[in-house]
Enzyme design. Structure first.
Site, PDB file in Angstrom:
ATOM      1  N   LYS A  80       0.933  -1.435   0.122  1.00 47.00           N
ATOM      2  CA  LYS A  80       0.263   0.130  -0.001  1.00 47.00           C
ATOM      3  C   LYS A  80       0.949   1.460   0.159  1.00 47.00           C
ATOM      4  O   LYS A  80       0.572   2.033  -0.643  1.00 47.00           O
ATOM      5  CB  LYS A  80      -0.934   0.016   1.248  1.00 47.00           C
ATOM      6  CG  LYS A  80      -1.893   1.068   1.187  1.00 47.00           C
ATOM      7  CD  LYS A  80      -3.195   0.757   2.173  1.00 47.00           C
ATOM      8  CE  LYS A  80      -2.874   0.167   3.448  1.00 47.00           C
ATOM      9  NZ  LYS A  80      -2.075  -0.042   4.315  1.00 47.00           N
ATOM     10  N   THR A  82       4.021   1.418  -1.002  1.00 48.86           N
ATOM     11  CA  THR A  82       4.520   1.365  -2.344  1.00 48.86           C
ATOM     12  C   THR A  82       3.629   1.988  -3.229  1.00 48.86           C
ATOM     13  O   THR A  82       4.394   2.598  -4.185  1.00 48.86           O
ATOM     14  CB  THR A  82       5.055  -0.037  -2.420  1.00 48.86           C
ATOM     15  OG1 THR A  82       5.708  -0.692  -1.374  1.00 48.86           O
ATOM     16  CG2 THR A  82       5.945  -0.068  -3.763  1.00 48.86           C
ATOM     17  N   ARG A 103       2.217   8.052   6.793  1.00 50.56           N
ATOM     18  CA  ARG A 103       2.299   7.902   8.317  1.00 50.56           C
ATOM     19  C   ARG A 103       3.844   7.792   8.701  1.00 50.56           C
ATOM     20  O   ARG A 103       4.622   6.829   7.961  1.00 50.56           O
ATOM     21  CB  ARG A 103       1.547   6.915   8.753  1.00 50.56           C
ATOM     22  CG  ARG A 103       0.101   7.306   8.600  1.00 50.56           C
ATOM     23  CD  ARG A 103      -0.942   6.072   8.433  1.00 50.56           C
ATOM     24  NE  ARG A 103      -0.457   5.008   7.498  1.00 50.56           N
ATOM     25  CZ  ARG A 103      -0.665   3.834   7.720  1.00 50.56           C
ATOM     26  NH1 ARG A 103      -1.215   3.134   8.654  1.00 50.56           N
ATOM     27  NH2 ARG A 103      -0.354   3.070   6.643  1.00 50.56           N
ATOM     28  N   LYS A 114       7.557  -6.086   9.573  1.00 49.08           N
ATOM     29  CA  LYS A 114       6.877  -5.349   8.506  1.00 49.08           C
ATOM     30  C   LYS A 114       7.907  -4.385   7.928  1.00 49.08           C
ATOM     31  O   LYS A 114       7.792  -4.230   6.581  1.00 49.08           O
ATOM     32  CB  LYS A 114       5.712  -4.624   8.930  1.00 49.08           C
ATOM     33  CG  LYS A 114       4.991  -3.942   8.029  1.00 49.08           C
ATOM     34  CD  LYS A 114       3.639  -3.346   8.487  1.00 49.08           C
ATOM     35  CE  LYS A 114       2.973  -2.706   7.422  1.00 49.08           C
ATOM     36  NZ  LYS A 114       1.837  -1.872   7.812  1.00 49.08           N
ATOM     37  N   ALA A 299      -3.916   1.197  12.190  1.00 51.72           N
ATOM     38  CA  ALA A 299      -5.405   1.392  12.039  1.00 51.72           C
ATOM     39  C   ALA A 299      -6.236   0.348  12.689  1.00 51.72           C
ATOM     40  O   ALA A 299      -7.516   0.244  12.799  1.00 51.72           O
ATOM     41  CB  ALA A 299      -5.673   1.489  10.550  1.00 51.72           C
ATOM     42  N   PHE A 327      -4.210  -0.439   6.588  1.00 55.59           N
ATOM     43  CA  PHE A 327      -4.887  -1.744   6.467  1.00 55.59           C
ATOM     44  C   PHE A 327      -5.810  -1.775   5.392  1.00 55.59           C
ATOM     45  O   PHE A 327      -5.700  -0.956   4.453  1.00 55.59           O
ATOM     46  CB  PHE A 327      -5.275  -2.385   7.770  1.00 55.59           C
ATOM     47  CG  PHE A 327      -3.979  -2.518   8.755  1.00 55.59           C
ATOM     48  CD1 PHE A 327      -2.880  -3.374   8.308  1.00 55.59           C
ATOM     49  CD2 PHE A 327      -4.219  -1.985  10.188  1.00 55.59           C
ATOM     50  CE1 PHE A 327      -1.986  -3.485   9.170  1.00 55.59           C
ATOM     51  CE2 PHE A 327      -2.906  -2.367  10.752  1.00 55.59           C
ATOM     52  CZ  PHE A 327      -1.899  -3.012  10.470  1.00 55.59           C
ATOM     53  N   PHE A 415       3.434  -8.480  -9.670  1.00 53.94           N
ATOM     54  CA  PHE A 415       4.783  -9.280  -9.244  1.00 53.94           C
ATOM     55  C   PHE A 415       5.066 -10.194 -10.485  1.00 53.94           C
ATOM     56  O   PHE A 415       4.308 -10.268 -11.407  1.00 53.94           O
ATOM     57  CB  PHE A 415       4.472 -10.214  -8.095  1.00 53.94           C
ATOM     58  CG  PHE A 415       4.319  -9.561  -6.681  1.00 53.94           C
ATOM     59  CD1 PHE A 415       5.396  -9.646  -5.799  1.00 53.94           C
ATOM     60  CD2 PHE A 415       3.265  -8.655  -6.627  1.00 53.94           C
ATOM     61  CE1 PHE A 415       5.536  -9.055  -4.555  1.00 53.94           C
ATOM     62  CE2 PHE A 415       3.265  -8.042  -5.293  1.00 53.94           C
ATOM     63  CZ  PHE A 415       4.320  -8.351  -4.373  1.00 53.94           C
ATOM     64  N   TRP A 443       6.820  -0.878  -8.280  1.00 51.55           N
ATOM     65  CA  TRP A 443       7.925  -1.397  -7.474  1.00 51.55           C
ATOM     66  C   TRP A 443       9.277  -1.719  -8.516  1.00 51.55           C
ATOM     67  O   TRP A 443      10.265  -1.323  -8.007  1.00 51.55           O
ATOM     68  CB  TRP A 443       7.551  -2.947  -6.968  1.00 51.55           C
ATOM     69  CG  TRP A 443       8.728  -3.382  -6.337  1.00 51.55           C
ATOM     70  CD1 TRP A 443       9.050  -3.146  -4.773  1.00 51.55           C
ATOM     71  CD2 TRP A 443       9.520  -4.384  -6.553  1.00 51.55           C
ATOM     72  NE1 TRP A 443      10.197  -4.114  -4.541  1.00 51.55           N
ATOM     73  CE2 TRP A 443      10.357  -4.743  -5.562  1.00 51.55           C
ATOM     74  CE3 TRP A 443       9.666  -5.372  -7.906  1.00 51.55           C
ATOM     75  CZ2 TRP A 443      11.426  -5.703  -5.545  1.00 51.55           C
ATOM     76  CZ3 TRP A 443      10.740  -6.103  -7.872  1.00 51.55           C
ATOM     77  CH2 TRP A 443      11.358  -6.421  -6.726  1.00 51.55           C
TER      78      TRP A 443
END
Length: 591
Positions: A80, A82, A103, A114, A299, A327, A415, A443
């Site tokens: 998210k 990214t 954030r 993470k 969240a 999230f 991906f 990415w």
């Protein structure tokens, strides 16, 4: 020349990009800041004097407002942050003046599983190490302000016990608060995931006997879940923050009446810790677009949104401003929709829902990945059946966004293992549900890989939205909770514990009940309160075991399932791979 993300770690890509990044002065000029409005922290990051900017640009029309959310998370991660950075880069490639608001990462996930949530590959923000490790000190300020309230509480309890003579209390001009040690609303905070501190005993007599504190049960929560962080996220200015800081309920007295930070005469000192933190931070993407960083994550147990102030700045300084909710659209976007937008008065023009083929396979019945173990073979080979079955989760999140009156854009965060047939199936199902769909390779390719996503978002922003909240704040809390559970989570109803029922009744009786929002605490790994139920669970009821009140932030927080306000550190944490080059001082391994 950017490094190839298939061959290099995120921190290596970041350090290479940092060699040619813009100074914060150049970044500020391009953003439209005047020199006096930029508060530099070194050469490459800084803070912004929000008051000066909003005073100067307050009458300027806002740009377009875009929120990035996602499907229900899996251990694989959906990308998210990214995608947020990639979208800003893609819009930049289309010649749009664009900014992001994300954030600040917590030390807990940064040193856990993470990572720092700076994005990844060729769509991340820099400077990575500073951003990930302490940054400009906002989280430290939050922790100090929060813990100062606990210092005020525990010392007052000790002195009231030891100085029970009313004459001594009168001489100190401190009214006796009669705090109930079994009814303390707050704990302490630290910015790491430490399950050993979830339940503690404090104030054990030592060499100083009764002068060593008041012995009672207590706890630690993670710093970014503090009510002080929520206040930072929703405050409109310093005066608003100071007002909110005095309304934090720290404990209750023996008659059940709240004891606030104002009663403890600590709210002013707490606000003093937060003055600089109220100014949003400024860094950049690796392609040079501005990124505001303000407020914190989580969240599932907190608000989990970038700040109202950061978004207001972005909308005045940019034509397109992209913000991020934590999230999935069941908790992060729901809080953006019904809490943050209520406080800010802002309405979004579009919402991006991030999904991956791998995550949809997980929701569709593929073996659940386990962090630290090899990825099951099903995730590296084509299986349209798993993808199709998992799309029920994505479609449910799209329904939630559409209930708010906003146009959803599905971003398939691609991906290299994804196949054409798998992507085609996602596109078919989402377009049939009335959503725009874009495949993005940000990415791997940065802004160039996000052009299809940027175009879809531009198209969505051209539509008129009819944004509307899910509920009226005059609705009783039990009805609000039931509405969110049924309409957003898909529950059959809500079961309240006796303790939750009692607390809700007391909160409902408050004269300011209609001024309090609903900030649900629920697992992020499922629509339900059971993290093991994937896809779109049916035939279940939400179990609310406790209810917290954040009087300063203005939240009522129903706590469901086994969710904890202090996450834990796993067996293979990221800190094992973080180290320092003692010759250069460069930190390696942060991702």
């Amino acid at each position: 020349m950017m490094l190839d993300p298939k061959l290099h770690a995120d921190w290596e890509i970041a350090q290479e990009a940092e060699k040619t990044m813009k100074t914060v002065y150049q970044l500020g000029r391009e953003l439209g800041l005047e020199e006096s409005e930029l508060l530099p922290y070194g050469h490459y990051m800084g803070k912004i004097d929000y008051r000066a900017v909003l005073r100067r640009l307050g009458s300027r029309p806002d740009g377009k407002y875009i929120d990035v959310t996602a499907i229900t998370p899996t251990p694989l991660g959906e990308g998210k942050s990214t995608t947020t950075i990639g979208l800003v880069q893609g819009l930049g490639r289309r010649g749009k003046k664009t900014s992001a608001a994300i954030r600040q990462p917590s030390g807990g996930p940064t040193m856990g599983m993470k990572g720092s949530a700076a994005g990844g590959g060729l769509s991340q923000c820099i400077p990575l190490t500073q951003y990930s490790l302490g940054f400009t000190g906002d989280i430290n300020a939050v922790a100090n302000a929060h813990n100062l309230a606990m210092v005020a509480l525990t010392s007052r309890m000790q002195h009231e016990r030891n100085n029970s003579d009313e004459r001594i209390l009168a001489l100190s001009k401190m009214p006796k608060l009669n705090i109930d040690p079994t009814n303390v609303n707050m704990g302490w905070v630290m910015d790491f995931c430490c399950q050993a501190l979830r339940n503690i005993i404090i104030g054990i007599d030592g060499v100083n006997g009764r002068m060593d504190g008041f012995m009672m049960r207590s706890r630690f929560d993670i710093a970014v879940g503090s009510e002080v962080m929520a206040i930072l996220a929703v405050s409109s200015d310093l005066a608003d923050m100071r007002r909110r800081m005095g309304k934090i309920i720290v404990a209750y007295d023996r008659d059940g009446k709240p004891v606030t930070t104002a009663d403890l005469e600590v709210a002013g000192a707490m606000t003093a810790w937060m003055v600089e933190a109220l100014n949003p931070n400024l860094i950049q993407t690796i392609e040079g677009q501005p990124v505001f960083v303000h407020a914190g994550p989580f969240a599932n147990i907190a608000l989990g949104q970038s700040s109202v102030i950061a978004d207001r700045l972005g909308l005045k300084l940019s034509d397109y401003h992209v913000t991020e909710s934590g999230f999935g659209a069941d908790i992060g976007y729901e809080k953006f929709w019904n809490l943050k937008c209520h406080y800010s008065g802002l309405t979004p023009d579009a919402a991006v829902v991030v999904a991956t083929v791998r995550a949809l396979k997980s929701h569709g019945g593929a073996p659940t990945p386990v962090p630290g173990r090899p990825l099951p073979a099903e995730y590296a080979s084509e299986n349209v059946g798993f993808v199709e079955a998992g799309c029920c989760n994505l479609l449910r999140h799209l329904e939630n966004v559409k209930k708010s009156g906003v146009s959803p854009v599905v971003c398939i965060n691609a991906f290299v293992t994804d196949t054409r047939a798998e992507i085609a199936k996602i596109r078919e199902l989402c377009e049939a549900a009335g959503a725009r769909v874009a495949v993005s390779t940000h990415w791997e390719h940065g802004g160039e890989g996000a052009l299809e996503l940027a175009d879809a978002v531009l198209d969505a922003c051209a539509e008129k939205t009819e944004f509307k909240p899910l509920y009226d704040w005059n609705m009783p809390f039990k009805e609000r909770i039931d509405l969110v559970a049924r309409e957003v989570y898909g529950a059959d109803g809500v079961d309240f514990s006796a303790e939750a029922e009692s607390k809700l009744a007391n909160i409902q009786a408050r004269p300011d009940a209609a001024e309090l929002g609903l900030c649900m605490a629920k697992t992020q790994y499922s629509f339900s309160d059971n993290p093991n139920l994937k896809g779109v669970p049916t035939g279940w009821r939400l179990k609310v075991r406790d209810v917290l009140i954040y009087g300063g932030a203005g939240f009522v927080v129903p706590v469901s399932g086994k969710i904890s306000l202090m996450p834990g550190t796993g067996s293979n944490p990221a800190f094992r791979r973080v180290d320092v080059d003692t010759e250069t001082g460069k930190v390696r391994g942060v991702f």
